[in-house]
Design a protein around this motif. Structure first.
Motif, PDB file in Angstrom:
ATOM      1  N   LEU A  90       3.137   6.021  -2.813  1.00  0.00           N
ATOM      2  CA  LEU A  90       4.319   6.782  -3.219  1.00  0.00           C
ATOM      3  C   LEU A  90       4.479   6.803  -4.731  1.00  0.00           C
ATOM      4  O   LEU A  90       4.886   7.811  -5.311  1.00  0.00           O
ATOM      5  CB  LEU A  90       5.575   6.214  -2.562  1.00  0.00           C
ATOM      6  N   ALA A  91       4.155   5.697  -5.406  1.00  0.00           N
ATOM      7  CA  ALA A  91       4.275   5.635  -6.876  1.00  0.00           C
ATOM      8  C   ALA A  91       3.359   6.667  -7.524  1.00  0.00           C
ATOM      9  O   ALA A  91       3.668   7.185  -8.607  1.00  0.00           O
ATOM     10  CB  ALA A  91       3.931   4.235  -7.366  1.00  0.00           C
ATOM     11  N   GLY A  92       2.248   7.000  -6.879  1.00  0.00           N
ATOM     12  CA  GLY A  92       1.314   7.973  -7.420  1.00  0.00           C
ATOM     13  C   GLY A  92       1.799   9.413  -7.357  1.00  0.00           C
ATOM     14  O   GLY A  92       1.262  10.277  -8.058  1.00  0.00           O
ATOM     15  N   VAL A  93       2.811   9.684  -6.524  1.00  0.00           N
ATOM     16  CA  VAL A  93       3.276  11.063  -6.384  1.00  0.00           C
ATOM     17  C   VAL A  93       4.726  11.273  -6.815  1.00  0.00           C
ATOM     18  O   VAL A  93       5.182  12.419  -6.889  1.00  0.00           O
ATOM     19  CB  VAL A  93       3.093  11.565  -4.929  1.00  0.00           C
ATOM     20  N   VAL A  94       5.445  10.207  -7.112  1.00  0.00           N
ATOM     21  CA  VAL A  94       6.848  10.328  -7.520  1.00  0.00           C
ATOM     22  C   VAL A  94       6.904  10.759  -8.978  1.00  0.00           C
ATOM     23  O   VAL A  94       6.224  10.185  -9.834  1.00  0.00           O
ATOM     24  CB  VAL A  94       7.600   8.985  -7.321  1.00  0.00           C
ATOM     25  N   LYS A  95       7.734  11.774  -9.259  1.00  0.00           N
ATOM     26  CA  LYS A  95       7.909  12.256 -10.631  1.00  0.00           C
ATOM     27  C   LYS A  95       8.787  11.272 -11.409  1.00  0.00           C
ATOM     28  O   LYS A  95       9.757  10.759 -10.876  1.00  0.00           O
ATOM     29  CB  LYS A  95       8.569  13.628 -10.646  1.00  0.00           C
ATOM     30  N   ASN A 130       0.828  -1.211   0.000  1.00  0.00           N
ATOM     31  CA  ASN A 130       0.000   0.000   0.000  1.00  0.00           C
ATOM     32  C   ASN A 130       0.861   1.259   0.000  1.00  0.00           C
ATOM     33  O   ASN A 130       0.569   2.223  -0.724  1.00  0.00           O
ATOM     34  CB  ASN A 130      -0.947   0.020   1.192  1.00  0.00           C
ATOM     35  N   LEU A 131       1.927   1.270   0.789  1.00  0.00           N
ATOM     36  CA  LEU A 131       2.842   2.408   0.822  1.00  0.00           C
ATOM     37  C   LEU A 131       3.492   2.595  -0.544  1.00  0.00           C
ATOM     38  O   LEU A 131       3.601   3.721  -1.042  1.00  0.00           O
ATOM     39  CB  LEU A 131       3.905   2.193   1.905  1.00  0.00           C
ATOM     40  N   HIS A 132       3.886   1.507  -1.174  1.00  0.00           N
ATOM     41  CA  HIS A 132       4.493   1.571  -2.501  1.00  0.00           C
ATOM     42  C   HIS A 132       3.534   2.195  -3.508  1.00  0.00           C
ATOM     43  O   HIS A 132       3.909   3.059  -4.302  1.00  0.00           O
ATOM     44  CB  HIS A 132       4.898   0.161  -2.951  1.00  0.00           C
ATOM     45  N   GLU A 133       2.277   1.779  -3.489  1.00  0.00           N
ATOM     46  CA  GLU A 133       1.279   2.313  -4.415  1.00  0.00           C
ATOM     47  C   GLU A 133       1.044   3.808  -4.193  1.00  0.00           C
ATOM     48  O   GLU A 133       0.959   4.586  -5.141  1.00  0.00           O
ATOM     49  CB  GLU A 133      -0.047   1.564  -4.265  1.00  0.00           C
TER      50      GLU A 133
END
Length: 57
Positions: free
Chosen positions: A51-56, A46-49
């Motif tokens: 963070l993946a949504g906000v990482v450029k 869940n944390l990975h998902e």
């Protein structure tokens, strides 16, 4: 008498798996110290998902 070392936030971010299966994440903080979080596999995914949504890219 043992030497006392100051605890600082210097150093890399770390993640490791404990023998009982939890993942321990250590994040250096501004101003010193570390944020230590233990998560299970589902929480790590869940944390990975998130963070993946906000990482450029």
């Amino acid at each position: 008498m043992a030497a006392m070392k100051p605890r600082t936030g210097d150093g890399p971010m770390e993640a490791e798996r404990e023998p009982r299966g939890l993942i321990i994440l250590r994040v250096p903080l501004e101003g010193g110290g570390r944020l230590v979080v233990s998560v299970n596999d589902e929480e790590a995914k869940n944390l990975h998902e998130v963070l993946a949504g906000v990482v450029k890219k």
